[in-house]
Scaffold this motif. Structure first.
Motif, PDB file in Angstrom:
ATOM      1  N   LEU A   8      44.656  59.337 -84.649  1.00  0.00           N
ATOM      2  CA  LEU A   8      43.839  60.359 -85.312  1.00  0.00           C
ATOM      3  C   LEU A   8      44.737  61.446 -85.904  1.00  0.00           C
ATOM      4  O   LEU A   8      44.557  62.637 -85.659  1.00  0.00           O
ATOM      5  CB  LEU A   8      42.824  60.942 -84.322  1.00  0.00           C
ATOM      6  CG  LEU A   8      41.778  59.919 -83.858  1.00  0.00           C
ATOM      7  CD1 LEU A   8      40.943  60.459 -82.700  1.00  0.00           C
ATOM      8  CD2 LEU A   8      40.871  59.508 -85.027  1.00  0.00           C
ATOM      9  N   VAL A  11      46.097  60.358 -91.592  1.00  0.00           N
ATOM     10  CA  VAL A  11      45.436  59.186 -92.168  1.00  0.00           C
ATOM     11  C   VAL A  11      44.195  58.814 -91.361  1.00  0.00           C
ATOM     12  O   VAL A  11      43.104  58.627 -91.910  1.00  0.00           O
ATOM     13  CB  VAL A  11      46.425  57.992 -92.245  1.00  0.00           C
ATOM     14  CG1 VAL A  11      45.699  56.701 -92.604  1.00  0.00           C
ATOM     15  CG2 VAL A  11      47.521  58.279 -93.265  1.00  0.00           C
ATOM     16  N   GLU A  32      46.574  61.111 -77.645  1.00  0.00           N
ATOM     17  CA  GLU A  32      46.586  62.558 -77.388  1.00  0.00           C
ATOM     18  C   GLU A  32      45.167  63.049 -77.128  1.00  0.00           C
ATOM     19  O   GLU A  32      44.314  63.023 -78.018  1.00  0.00           O
ATOM     20  CB  GLU A  32      47.161  63.310 -78.600  1.00  0.00           C
ATOM     21  CG  GLU A  32      48.671  63.351 -78.590  1.00  0.00           C
ATOM     22  CD  GLU A  32      49.203  64.252 -79.696  1.00  0.00           C
ATOM     23  OE1 GLU A  32      48.610  65.333 -79.935  1.00  0.00           O
ATOM     24  OE2 GLU A  32      50.189  63.846 -80.313  1.00  0.00           O
ATOM     25  N   LYS A  35      43.510  65.644 -79.496  1.00  0.00           N
ATOM     26  CA  LYS A  35      42.955  65.175 -80.774  1.00  0.00           C
ATOM     27  C   LYS A  35      41.565  64.572 -80.563  1.00  0.00           C
ATOM     28  O   LYS A  35      40.649  64.784 -81.357  1.00  0.00           O
ATOM     29  CB  LYS A  35      43.895  64.156 -81.419  1.00  0.00           C
ATOM     30  CG  LYS A  35      45.208  64.798 -81.845  1.00  0.00           C
ATOM     31  CD  LYS A  35      46.023  63.916 -82.741  1.00  0.00           C
ATOM     32  CE  LYS A  35      47.197  64.726 -83.274  1.00  0.00           C
ATOM     33  NZ  LYS A  35      48.127  63.972 -84.098  1.00  0.00           N
ATOM     34  N   VAL A  84      48.382  54.466 -86.702  1.00  0.00           N
ATOM     35  CA  VAL A  84      49.351  55.191 -85.858  1.00  0.00           C
ATOM     36  C   VAL A  84      50.611  55.491 -86.657  1.00  0.00           C
ATOM     37  O   VAL A  84      50.871  54.877 -87.702  1.00  0.00           O
ATOM     38  CB  VAL A  84      49.701  54.385 -84.580  1.00  0.00           C
ATOM     39  CG1 VAL A  84      48.455  54.143 -83.747  1.00  0.00           C
ATOM     40  CG2 VAL A  84      50.379  53.063 -84.932  1.00  0.00           C
ATOM     41  N   GLY A  85      51.407  56.414 -86.147  1.00  0.00           N
ATOM     42  CA  GLY A  85      52.628  56.805 -86.858  1.00  0.00           C
ATOM     43  C   GLY A  85      53.666  55.685 -86.845  1.00  0.00           C
ATOM     44  O   GLY A  85      53.726  54.881 -85.910  1.00  0.00           O
ATOM     45  N   TYR A  98      54.873  52.479 -81.714  1.00  0.00           N
ATOM     46  CA  TYR A  98      53.475  52.960 -81.596  1.00  0.00           C
ATOM     47  C   TYR A  98      52.512  51.865 -82.063  1.00  0.00           C
ATOM     48  O   TYR A  98      51.444  51.678 -81.494  1.00  0.00           O
ATOM     49  CB  TYR A  98      53.259  54.240 -82.417  1.00  0.00           C
ATOM     50  CG  TYR A  98      54.181  55.352 -82.015  1.00  0.00           C
ATOM     51  CD1 TYR A  98      53.950  56.097 -80.859  1.00  0.00           C
ATOM     52  CD2 TYR A  98      55.305  55.653 -82.766  1.00  0.00           C
ATOM     53  CE1 TYR A  98      54.817  57.102 -80.463  1.00  0.00           C
ATOM     54  CE2 TYR A  98      56.174  56.657 -82.389  1.00  0.00           C
ATOM     55  CZ  TYR A  98      55.933  57.375 -81.239  1.00  0.00           C
ATOM     56  OH  TYR A  98      56.792  58.359 -80.853  1.00  0.00           O
ATOM     57  N   ARG A 101      52.390  49.144 -79.423  1.00  0.00           N
ATOM     58  CA  ARG A 101      51.619  49.604 -78.278  1.00  0.00           C
ATOM     59  C   ARG A 101      50.108  49.562 -78.579  1.00  0.00           C
ATOM     60  O   ARG A 101      49.309  49.099 -77.752  1.00  0.00           O
ATOM     61  CB  ARG A 101      52.085  51.033 -77.933  1.00  0.00           C
ATOM     62  CG  ARG A 101      51.278  51.747 -76.905  1.00  0.00           C
ATOM     63  CD  ARG A 101      51.533  51.236 -75.485  1.00  0.00           C
ATOM     64  NE  ARG A 101      50.452  51.639 -74.599  1.00  0.00           N
ATOM     65  CZ  ARG A 101      50.350  52.823 -74.031  1.00  0.00           C
ATOM     66  NH1 ARG A 101      51.300  53.732 -74.203  1.00  0.00           N
ATOM     67  NH2 ARG A 101      49.326  53.125 -73.254  1.00  0.00           N
ATOM     68  N   ALA A 102      49.763  50.019 -79.771  1.00  0.00           N
ATOM     69  CA  ALA A 102      48.337  50.026 -80.141  1.00  0.00           C
ATOM     70  C   ALA A 102      47.785  48.591 -80.177  1.00  0.00           C
ATOM     71  O   ALA A 102      46.660  48.339 -79.729  1.00  0.00           O
ATOM     72  CB  ALA A 102      48.147  50.702 -81.504  1.00  0.00           C
ATOM     73  N   ASP A 105      47.386  47.447 -76.612  1.00  0.00           N
ATOM     74  CA  ASP A 105      46.203  48.089 -76.009  1.00  0.00           C
ATOM     75  C   ASP A 105      44.930  47.380 -76.460  1.00  0.00           C
ATOM     76  O   ASP A 105      44.008  47.129 -75.680  1.00  0.00           O
ATOM     77  CB  ASP A 105      46.107  49.562 -76.439  1.00  0.00           C
ATOM     78  CG  ASP A 105      47.202  50.412 -75.813  1.00  0.00           C
ATOM     79  OD1 ASP A 105      47.900  49.911 -74.898  1.00  0.00           O
ATOM     80  OD2 ASP A 105      47.372  51.573 -76.256  1.00  0.00           O
ATOM     81  N   ARG A 126      46.822  50.130 -91.446  1.00  0.00           N
ATOM     82  CA  ARG A 126      46.905  51.102 -92.549  1.00  0.00           C
ATOM     83  C   ARG A 126      48.211  51.889 -92.465  1.00  0.00           C
ATOM     84  O   ARG A 126      48.579  52.603 -93.394  1.00  0.00           O
ATOM     85  CB  ARG A 126      45.725  52.077 -92.499  1.00  0.00           C
ATOM     86  CG  ARG A 126      44.390  51.397 -92.636  1.00  0.00           C
ATOM     87  CD  ARG A 126      43.504  52.065 -93.665  1.00  0.00           C
ATOM     88  NE  ARG A 126      43.790  51.624 -94.995  1.00  0.00           N
ATOM     89  CZ  ARG A 126      43.275  52.166 -96.109  1.00  0.00           C
ATOM     90  NH1 ARG A 126      42.463  53.196 -96.018  1.00  0.00           N
ATOM     91  NH2 ARG A 126      43.566  51.702 -97.302  1.00  0.00           N
ATOM     92  N   GLU A 160      47.673  52.677 -97.156  1.00  0.00           N
ATOM     93  CA  GLU A 160      46.913  53.891 -97.461  1.00  0.00           C
ATOM     94  C   GLU A 160      47.727  54.716 -98.461  1.00  0.00           C
ATOM     95  O   GLU A 160      48.941  54.847 -98.320  1.00  0.00           O
ATOM     96  CB  GLU A 160      46.708  54.682 -96.154  1.00  0.00           C
ATOM     97  CG  GLU A 160      46.150  56.061 -96.321  1.00  0.00           C
ATOM     98  CD  GLU A 160      44.804  56.059 -97.027  1.00  0.00           C
ATOM     99  OE1 GLU A 160      43.849  55.493 -96.475  1.00  0.00           O
ATOM    100  OE2 GLU A 160      44.711  56.620 -98.149  1.00  0.00           O
ATOM    101  N   ARG A 163      47.458  61.485-100.203  1.00  0.00           N
ATOM    102  CA  ARG A 163      48.501  62.507-100.105  1.00  0.00           C
ATOM    103  C   ARG A 163      47.978  63.645 -99.250  1.00  0.00           C
ATOM    104  O   ARG A 163      46.819  64.053 -99.414  1.00  0.00           O
ATOM    105  CB  ARG A 163      48.853  63.049-101.495  1.00  0.00           C
ATOM    106  CG  ARG A 163      49.480  62.029-102.412  1.00  0.00           C
ATOM    107  CD  ARG A 163      49.447  62.498-103.848  1.00  0.00           C
ATOM    108  NE  ARG A 163      48.087  62.537-104.378  1.00  0.00           N
ATOM    109  CZ  ARG A 163      47.742  63.004-105.575  1.00  0.00           C
ATOM    110  NH1 ARG A 163      48.660  63.478-106.382  1.00  0.00           N
ATOM    111  NH2 ARG A 163      46.484  63.001-105.966  1.00  0.00           N
ATOM    112  N   LYS A 213      53.682  49.782-100.626  1.00  0.00           N
ATOM    113  CA  LYS A 213      53.670  51.192-100.233  1.00  0.00           C
ATOM    114  C   LYS A 213      55.078  51.802-100.322  1.00  0.00           C
ATOM    115  O   LYS A 213      55.249  52.953-100.736  1.00  0.00           O
ATOM    116  CB  LYS A 213      53.114  51.288 -98.805  1.00  0.00           C
ATOM    117  CG  LYS A 213      53.068  52.672 -98.220  1.00  0.00           C
ATOM    118  CD  LYS A 213      52.055  53.564 -98.904  1.00  0.00           C
ATOM    119  CE  LYS A 213      52.268  54.997 -98.470  1.00  0.00           C
ATOM    120  NZ  LYS A 213      51.416  55.937 -99.155  1.00  0.00           N
TER     121      LYS A 213
END
Ligand SMILES: NC(=O)c1ccc[n+]([C@@H]2O[C@H](COP(=O)([O-])OP(=O)(O)OC[C@H]3O[C@@H](n4cnc5c(N)ncnc54)[C@H](O)[C@@H]3O)[C@@H](O)[C@H]2O)c1
Length: 440
Positions: A8, A11, A32, A35, A84-85, A98, A101-102, A105, A126, A160, A163, A213
């Motif tokens: 979250l 993006v 987090e 968030k 995620v970042g 990240y 991990r996502a 999960d 994304r 994605e 901006r 991208k």
């Protein structure tokens, strides 16, 4: 659709609020707690114009909530969007931990959650990830044998393009919608998800979507640096570069256009190299460092050298070059990279034959013929009058023209390697043995 959104940040939040505003049922997931709490309190966890209001409205309407619990998020969900970042590692490579991990999960949660009614779930990335990530990280995470009974997962990459600062505006009017997947059901899910945009969806393979991208962001960075470098030079000459660039941008034929953006071979000719050198000289004279402009000719020469090395590595000795001038339909040989190629091959002792539909002793007259015979006698001796004559003994062919006579002769060639250096051979490539591109 019921959509789970992982991450979250900028993006993820804009996407979550945007999709909820279009009637989708959205649950955001973040590691987090702050968030997650912000979303559930109807506030945006990121600062982005317009997003606070959208989050508040969506939460109020019961179409958006957040959780730290993946199981909660994917229950009944048809799609997971992973936002995620993917930050830089110290050496510049992408930190995919990240993302990994996502995905883990998600898969673990599937083991304890009922699948959606269809049994099918799409995992759509994304986040910006290097080409190959889908194939090596995302797809393997959901291989059928790893999934619990009842679940079937398709994956996709949908880059994605928003901006920060105008993220909401960009979300609703992206430059394009790109879906990279090999899975028909995921392709359909993505098309449904982005249906509200009323924009054509570009369906491509996964690595193309991933690479796109990076091409976009690198180009944007190069544009900024280009404008700054020319600006810094012109400022030393009393020229306001804002006026120059304003006019520059009015040229939609050559400047702000697809022109000069086809991957292929080196540039050349009577103007580009000369004027770049002149600009570099102006910069040097006034003590202005312009590394982007300075590296352009270096990069251009690397392309020629790399092609020479590629041919030498094959061990073949007989080379045909079709097209000698720096571009089609001209006899101008000044700073032609094709001529440079020929000279380097000759220097390495290869047997070279050259055909050019215009730079052709049988057709040239007057000063041009004289120039060819006096200044370029070493090359002019190698010119032949028909493409078939160049091709008859060639093991390697360099195609630098789409002249019809050359195209007609190519399928009959017996070469082991045919290098297309400007990608203009079209469907013809199907019939050319040993065909390879140069920058693709
Ligand atoms: N920021 C932009 O303008 C922009 C635009 C286009 C694409 N992107 C790309 O999108 C991705 C996200 O960018 P961002 O700026 O929104 O990042 P961000 O750092 O603002 O947000 C990432 C979020 O992911 C969360 N996260 C990390 N691991 C998680 C996990 N296992 N499960 C759930 N959540 C997790 C983090 O806590 C964080 O809130 C990046 O790959 C970025 O390159 C960013």
């Amino acid at each position: 659709m019921k959509v789970a959104i992982f991450g979250l940040g900028y993006v993820g939040t804009v996407t979550a609020a945007g999709l909820a505003s279009q009637g989708h049922d959205v649950i955001g997931v973040d590691v987090e707690r702050s968030k997650v709490a912000a979303i559930n309190a109807g506030r945006s966890p990121v600062v982005e114009p317009g997003v606070d209001k959208m989050v508040a409205q969506a939460v109020c309407a019961g179409r958006l909530r957040a959780s730290t619990d993946v199981r909660d998020a994917i229950e009944g969900a048809e799609v997971s969007l992973v936002c995620v970042g993917t930050p830089s590692m110290p050496r510049g490579d992408t930190n995919l931990s990240y993302l990994a991990r996502a995905l883990e999960d998600l898969r673990e949660a599937m083991a304890v959650v009922e699948p959606p009614a269809s049994g099918f779930h799409s995992v759509v990335i994304r986040s910006t990830v290097p080409p190959g990530t889908g194939r090596s990280v995302v797809e393997p995470a959901f291989r059928a044998e790893l999934l619990p009974d009842g679940w079937s997962v398709g994956t996709a990459m949908c880059p994605e393009f928003l901006r920060e600062g105008i993220g909401v505006e960009d979300f609703f009017a992206p430059p394009f919608v790109v879906v990279g997947t090999d899975d028909p059901r995921t392709r359909e899910s993505c098309a449904n998800l982005f249906d509200f945009l009323d924009q054509e969806v570009h369906h491509v393979d996964v690595p193309t979507a991933e690479a796109l991208k990076y091409a976009c962001n690198a180009f944007h960075a190069v544009k900024v640096t280009f404008a700054n470098e020319v600006g810094r030079i012109f400022a030393q000459y009393g020229v306001d570069s804002r006026d120059v660039m304003q006019l520059f941008c009015e040229d939609h034929k050559l400047n702000i256009s697809p022109a000069y953006l086809r991957p292929g071979f080196a540039f050349g000719g009577s103007c580009l190299p000369k004027d770049l050198r002149a600009l570099q000289s102006m910069a040097r004279e006034r003590g202005v460092d312009v590394p982007l402009l300075s590296s352009t000719l270096v990069s251009n020469d690397i392309i020629v050298r790399a092609l020479v090395d590629r041919v030498l590595e094959t061990g073949y000795r007989r080379v045909a070059i079709l097209g000698l001038s720096f571009k089609m339909d001209t006899d101008d040989l000044r700073e032609s990279p094709n001529l440079e190629l020929a000279e380097r091959f000759i220097g390495k002792g290869l047997e070279v034959r050259i055909y050019d539909p215009i730079v052709n002793p049988a057709k040239l007259v007057g000063a041009n013929l004289e120039h060819l015979q006096s200044k370029l006698s070493h090359v002019s001796r190698l010119l032949v009058d028909e493409p078939e004559l160049a091709l008859e003994a060639a093991e390697v062919v360099i195609v630098a023209t789409s002249d019809p006579a050359c195209l007609a002769a190519l399928p009959g060639a017996h070469a082991q390697l045919v290098l297309d250096i400007n990608g203009r051979l079209g469907e013809q490539v199907e019939h050319i043995h040993g065909y390879e591109g140069v920058s693709w």
